[in-house]
Design a protein around this motif. Structure first.
Motif, PDB file in Angstrom:
ATOM      1  N   ARG A 101       0.714  -1.002  -0.342  1.00 48.66           N
ATOM      2  CA  ARG A 101       0.129   0.114   0.070  1.00 48.66           C
ATOM      3  C   ARG A 101       0.691   1.196  -0.316  1.00 48.66           C
ATOM      4  O   ARG A 101       2.058   1.022  -0.430  1.00 48.66           O
ATOM      5  CB  ARG A 101      -0.713  -0.122   0.872  1.00 48.66           C
ATOM      6  CG  ARG A 101      -1.895  -1.234   0.888  1.00 48.66           C
ATOM      7  CD  ARG A 101      -2.965  -1.546   2.248  1.00 48.66           C
ATOM      8  NE  ARG A 101      -2.425  -2.496   2.704  1.00 48.66           N
ATOM      9  CZ  ARG A 101      -4.176  -3.664   1.458  1.00 48.66           C
ATOM     10  NH1 ARG A 101      -4.044  -2.741   0.928  1.00 48.66           N
ATOM     11  NH2 ARG A 101      -3.991  -4.653   1.603  1.00 48.66           N
ATOM     12  N   ARG A 185     -14.136   0.072 -16.321  1.00 51.17           N
ATOM     13  CA  ARG A 185     -15.603   0.765 -16.681  1.00 51.17           C
ATOM     14  C   ARG A 185     -16.913  -0.433 -15.939  1.00 51.17           C
ATOM     15  O   ARG A 185     -17.033   0.091 -14.548  1.00 51.17           O
ATOM     16  CB  ARG A 185     -16.218   1.188 -17.294  1.00 51.17           C
ATOM     17  CG  ARG A 185     -16.878   1.906 -17.055  1.00 51.17           C
ATOM     18  CD  ARG A 185     -17.891   2.139 -18.320  1.00 51.17           C
ATOM     19  NE  ARG A 185     -18.610   1.295 -18.751  1.00 51.17           N
ATOM     20  CZ  ARG A 185     -19.222   0.662 -18.439  1.00 51.17           C
ATOM     21  NH1 ARG A 185     -20.284   1.086 -17.039  1.00 51.17           N
ATOM     22  NH2 ARG A 185     -20.270  -0.526 -19.296  1.00 51.17           N
ATOM     23  N   LEU A 188     -15.748  -1.651 -12.227  1.00 49.70           N
ATOM     24  CA  LEU A 188     -15.625  -1.180 -11.028  1.00 49.70           C
ATOM     25  C   LEU A 188     -17.355  -0.764 -10.980  1.00 49.70           C
ATOM     26  O   LEU A 188     -17.178  -0.562  -9.576  1.00 49.70           O
ATOM     27  CB  LEU A 188     -15.062   0.319 -11.027  1.00 49.70           C
ATOM     28  CG  LEU A 188     -13.330   0.466 -11.224  1.00 49.70           C
ATOM     29  CD1 LEU A 188     -12.911   1.993 -11.691  1.00 49.70           C
ATOM     30  CD2 LEU A 188     -13.019   0.314  -9.794  1.00 49.70           C
ATOM     31  N   GLN A 189     -18.208  -0.610 -11.918  1.00 49.57           N
ATOM     32  CA  GLN A 189     -19.677  -0.900 -11.508  1.00 49.57           C
ATOM     33  C   GLN A 189     -20.246  -2.085 -10.845  1.00 49.57           C
ATOM     34  O   GLN A 189     -20.843  -2.089  -9.974  1.00 49.57           O
ATOM     35  CB  GLN A 189     -20.076  -0.547 -13.327  1.00 49.57           C
ATOM     36  CG  GLN A 189     -22.213  -0.174 -12.831  1.00 49.57           C
ATOM     37  CD  GLN A 189     -21.764   0.855 -12.601  1.00 49.57           C
ATOM     38  OE1 GLN A 189     -21.165   2.348 -12.672  1.00 49.57           O
ATOM     39  NE2 GLN A 189     -22.848   1.355 -11.332  1.00 49.57           N
ATOM     40  N   LEU A 192     -19.353  -1.890  -7.265  1.00 49.86           N
ATOM     41  CA  LEU A 192     -20.400  -1.099  -7.101  1.00 49.86           C
ATOM     42  C   LEU A 192     -21.690  -1.699  -6.861  1.00 49.86           C
ATOM     43  O   LEU A 192     -22.201  -1.428  -5.802  1.00 49.86           O
ATOM     44  CB  LEU A 192     -20.608  -0.168  -7.079  1.00 49.86           C
ATOM     45  CG  LEU A 192     -20.324   1.101  -6.869  1.00 49.86           C
ATOM     46  CD1 LEU A 192     -19.897   2.634  -8.271  1.00 49.86           C
ATOM     47  CD2 LEU A 192     -20.018   2.186  -5.738  1.00 49.86           C
ATOM     48  N   ASP A 193     -22.154  -2.869  -7.638  1.00 52.35           N
ATOM     49  CA  ASP A 193     -23.560  -2.745  -7.640  1.00 52.35           C
ATOM     50  C   ASP A 193     -23.681  -4.448  -6.668  1.00 52.35           C
ATOM     51  O   ASP A 193     -24.563  -4.692  -6.721  1.00 52.35           O
ATOM     52  CB  ASP A 193     -23.919  -3.352  -8.880  1.00 52.35           C
ATOM     53  CG  ASP A 193     -23.384  -1.839  -9.990  1.00 52.35           C
ATOM     54  OD1 ASP A 193     -23.852  -1.121  -9.165  1.00 52.35           O
ATOM     55  OD2 ASP A 193     -24.369  -2.750 -10.869  1.00 52.35           O
ATOM     56  N   HIS A 198     -18.897  -5.069  -2.324  1.00 52.44           N
ATOM     57  CA  HIS A 198     -19.000  -3.686  -2.368  1.00 52.44           C
ATOM     58  C   HIS A 198     -17.468  -2.529  -1.558  1.00 52.44           C
ATOM     59  O   HIS A 198     -17.555  -1.860  -1.833  1.00 52.44           O
ATOM     60  CB  HIS A 198     -20.330  -2.644  -1.859  1.00 52.44           C
ATOM     61  CG  HIS A 198     -20.931  -1.478  -1.847  1.00 52.44           C
ATOM     62  ND1 HIS A 198     -21.205  -1.436  -2.569  1.00 52.44           N
ATOM     63  CD2 HIS A 198     -20.673  -0.441  -0.956  1.00 52.44           C
ATOM     64  CE1 HIS A 198     -21.585   0.715  -2.708  1.00 52.44           C
ATOM     65  NE2 HIS A 198     -20.357   0.627  -1.634  1.00 52.44           N
ATOM     66  N   TRP A 199     -17.102  -3.322  -0.523  1.00 48.63           N
ATOM     67  CA  TRP A 199     -15.988  -3.061   0.662  1.00 48.63           C
ATOM     68  C   TRP A 199     -14.789  -3.060  -0.593  1.00 48.63           C
ATOM     69  O   TRP A 199     -14.054  -1.841  -0.004  1.00 48.63           O
ATOM     70  CB  TRP A 199     -15.636  -4.090   1.442  1.00 48.63           C
ATOM     71  CG  TRP A 199     -15.535  -5.279   0.920  1.00 48.63           C
ATOM     72  CD1 TRP A 199     -16.750  -6.310   0.388  1.00 48.63           C
ATOM     73  CD2 TRP A 199     -14.553  -6.327   0.354  1.00 48.63           C
ATOM     74  NE1 TRP A 199     -15.674  -7.726  -0.113  1.00 48.63           N
ATOM     75  CE2 TRP A 199     -14.720  -7.158   0.167  1.00 48.63           C
ATOM     76  CE3 TRP A 199     -12.828  -5.038   1.414  1.00 48.63           C
ATOM     77  CZ2 TRP A 199     -13.628  -8.343   0.472  1.00 48.63           C
ATOM     78  CZ3 TRP A 199     -12.101  -6.483   0.756  1.00 48.63           C
ATOM     79  CH2 TRP A 199     -11.993  -7.563   0.492  1.00 48.63           C
ATOM     80  N   PHE A 201     -14.799  -1.506  -3.356  1.00 45.83           N
ATOM     81  CA  PHE A 201     -15.072   0.010  -3.950  1.00 45.83           C
ATOM     82  C   PHE A 201     -14.068   0.670  -3.071  1.00 45.83           C
ATOM     83  O   PHE A 201     -14.349   1.180  -1.835  1.00 45.83           O
ATOM     84  CB  PHE A 201     -16.047  -0.038  -4.163  1.00 45.83           C
ATOM     85  CG  PHE A 201     -15.837   1.170  -5.060  1.00 45.83           C
ATOM     86  CD1 PHE A 201     -16.106   1.077  -6.655  1.00 45.83           C
ATOM     87  CD2 PHE A 201     -16.256   2.931  -4.611  1.00 45.83           C
ATOM     88  CE1 PHE A 201     -16.773   2.188  -7.724  1.00 45.83           C
ATOM     89  CE2 PHE A 201     -15.917   3.765  -5.827  1.00 45.83           C
ATOM     90  CZ  PHE A 201     -16.346   3.725  -7.054  1.00 45.83           C
ATOM     91  N   LEU A 203     -13.060   5.147  -3.795  1.00 45.76           N
ATOM     92  CA  LEU A 203     -13.338   6.755  -4.416  1.00 45.76           C
ATOM     93  C   LEU A 203     -12.289   7.215  -5.262  1.00 45.76           C
ATOM     94  O   LEU A 203     -12.529   7.341  -6.594  1.00 45.76           O
ATOM     95  CB  LEU A 203     -14.045   7.955  -3.767  1.00 45.76           C
ATOM     96  CG  LEU A 203     -15.324   8.273  -3.561  1.00 45.76           C
ATOM     97  CD1 LEU A 203     -15.620   9.064  -2.864  1.00 45.76           C
ATOM     98  CD2 LEU A 203     -15.754   7.860  -5.020  1.00 45.76           C
ATOM     99  N   VAL A 206     -11.699   5.447  -8.643  1.00 44.85           N
ATOM    100  CA  VAL A 206     -12.072   6.701  -9.083  1.00 44.85           C
ATOM    101  C   VAL A 206     -11.685   8.024  -9.788  1.00 44.85           C
ATOM    102  O   VAL A 206     -11.952   8.324 -11.342  1.00 44.85           O
ATOM    103  CB  VAL A 206     -14.181   6.988  -9.114  1.00 44.85           C
ATOM    104  CG1 VAL A 206     -14.364   7.673 -10.443  1.00 44.85           C
ATOM    105  CG2 VAL A 206     -14.959   5.995  -8.788  1.00 44.85           C
ATOM    106  N   ARG A 209      -8.921   6.500 -11.966  1.00 42.91           N
ATOM    107  CA  ARG A 209      -9.056   6.399 -13.619  1.00 42.91           C
ATOM    108  C   ARG A 209      -9.000   7.872 -14.456  1.00 42.91           C
ATOM    109  O   ARG A 209      -9.182   7.318 -15.096  1.00 42.91           O
ATOM    110  CB  ARG A 209     -11.061   5.477 -13.168  1.00 42.91           C
ATOM    111  CG  ARG A 209     -11.054   5.476 -14.595  1.00 42.91           C
ATOM    112  CD  ARG A 209     -12.672   4.912 -14.462  1.00 42.91           C
ATOM    113  NE  ARG A 209     -13.673   4.879 -14.926  1.00 42.91           N
ATOM    114  CZ  ARG A 209     -13.426   3.950 -16.461  1.00 42.91           C
ATOM    115  NH1 ARG A 209     -12.259   3.157 -16.317  1.00 42.91           N
ATOM    116  NH2 ARG A 209     -14.166   3.557 -17.649  1.00 42.91           N
TER     117      ARG A 209
END
Lengths: 276, 276
Positions: A101, A185, A188-189, A192-193, A198-199, A201, A203, A206, A209
């Motif tokens: 990291r 894309r 990543l979508q 989110l869905d 989801h965890w 994901f 910001l 983005v 990107r």
């Protein structure tokens, strides 16, 4: 396949830092290692994963080498999935994954290879880098935090560092997982869905990107400058997860086979010992 | 089975340091967790190993806990085999095995828990100890290098250390792989006779075998004194490799299921985000 596999492979590998590697010429959706349909390829991956476990066991017993696998790629390029599907059958005994990291304050107070050097493999070990020291010639380059001269210095420092590792018995395999902007894309979508994803994901992903082209350029420059005879780069067309796994597993199996691994000779004095 | 499983299990677990655990009363060749013949049990292990991989993935996502698995046992008791068969299906991403050897000079210059503390799991991680800090209340005890008071001190220090880990989110599972002296003889002889296993053979193992009864006594004392509510010991009848794997996999699956693991909630602000 239109061209023999080895010729296609040569176009995906870079081992001469004095020449340019053109990342944009690699089609992320191509599948040069595919043997047929998806089911066939999946079965081949599963078989190779079991074979890699056997080879890793022998590698561990042999103790003459160390294995360092570097996985690089943009967010959602499939680094975690590769760890799971290609290396997930190996015994944890001799395999260690390190997820790198952003450096801590203490790590930033040292040179960028300081923390990396502490985690390289010992004799017989396999270490998997999930991201690596290559982040240090990607993120700060895109953010404009280094001068061109500083970047050139880091490339040379990396090459020298990897030569040290190689000369002291480390087999270095560097894979860049290459996906298209559209495939990123979609992934990543999907994160989110899907409540189970989801965890994962962030910001920041983005945000990164938005600088897609800058990152592609930084990758191309880094691969060009740090693909060496002792630590070549392989760019893996990775829009297909199955192809990505198949290609990496195939190349690793081949590389380990080349080493002519063997079980060490035991002490001859022990040969006729009977345990009481 | 003559007795219900949970009653048999209770006789193999120790969680009260104020009572004595009698190791000699455990039959290493018994198979309380067996579901039928060997093939049935092997299939059950394979299924549980896949299930443990799923749970470990969820454990990693959940991030509320840390998992520390301690494997102890005499030479050839099956620690490596357990790592391979019970944990060999997990992704290397969140699982790390640490094989402890005799301490180095630098390590001996610190207290005996210093090196151990550095390798305990972080949030979401699973760490597997192949041997552990328990070697420090076995080897020096058998060799007579500690006074009775020093040994009592170490037991208490271990209990305090494990309580710290437990109170800060670590789930601790300690397994003692219990084999008979005759089974050890068979396995050490097999290592001598098989060229693929010969390298694993160490003369020290034969030396340690001479002190079999002393080691059993040291194990019994250590298990008695360090089986606590926050870090209980489980003694695993391990003459049968398949039974050993089945029992450990069953208990771990049960322990992880009890934690009611879940995927973390994502940021609600992200819910309707569309990736461009």
């Amino acid at each position: 396949m239109s061209k023999p596999l080895d010729k296609q492979l040569a176009a995906l590998q870079h081992r001469d830092p004095d020449t340019r590697f053109e990342l944009s010429k690699v089609d992320p959706s191509s599948k040069p290692f595919s043997q047929g349909d998806k089911a066939t390829d999946k079965a081949a991956v599963e078989k190779l994963a079991v074979r890699l476990d056997e080879l890793q066991n022998l590698f561990w017993a042999d103790r003459r080498y160390k294995l360092l696998v570097v996985l690089q790629g943009t967010d959602a390029s499939g680094k975690d999935g590769t760890l799971r599907h290609v290396f997930g059958r190996m015994s944890p005994l001799g395999v260690h994954a390190v997820s790198w990291r952003a450096p801590t304050e203490d790590e930033r107070a040292h040179d960028f290879l300081w923390r990396i050097h502490q985690r390289v493999p010992a004799a017989g070990e396999t270490v998997l880098f999930n991201r690596s020291h290559y982040e240090d010639v990607l993120v700060p380059v895109v953010k404009g935090q280094l001068t061109a001269e500083q970047v050139r210095q880091r490339y040379a420092q990396i090459n020298d560092f990897e030569r040290l590792l190689s000369e002291t018995g480390t087999v270095i395999c560097k894979f860049m997982l290459h996906i298209s902007r559209e495939e990123q894309r979609r992934r990543l979508q999907a994160r989110l869905d899907d409540p189970a994803k989801h965890w994962k994901f962030l910001l920041e992903d983005v945000e990164a990107r938005r600088h897609w082209d800058d990152y592609q350029a930084a990758y191309e420059a880094a691969i060009s400058a740090t693909g060496t005879p002792w630590a070549p780069w392989t760019v893996v067309p990775a829009d297909s997860k199955t192809h990505r796994n198949l290609m990496i597993a195939t190349l690793l199996e081949r590389r380990l086979r080349e080493l002519d691994l063997r079980y060490p000779e035991g002490d001859p004095a022990l040969r006729d010992l009977r345990i009481e």
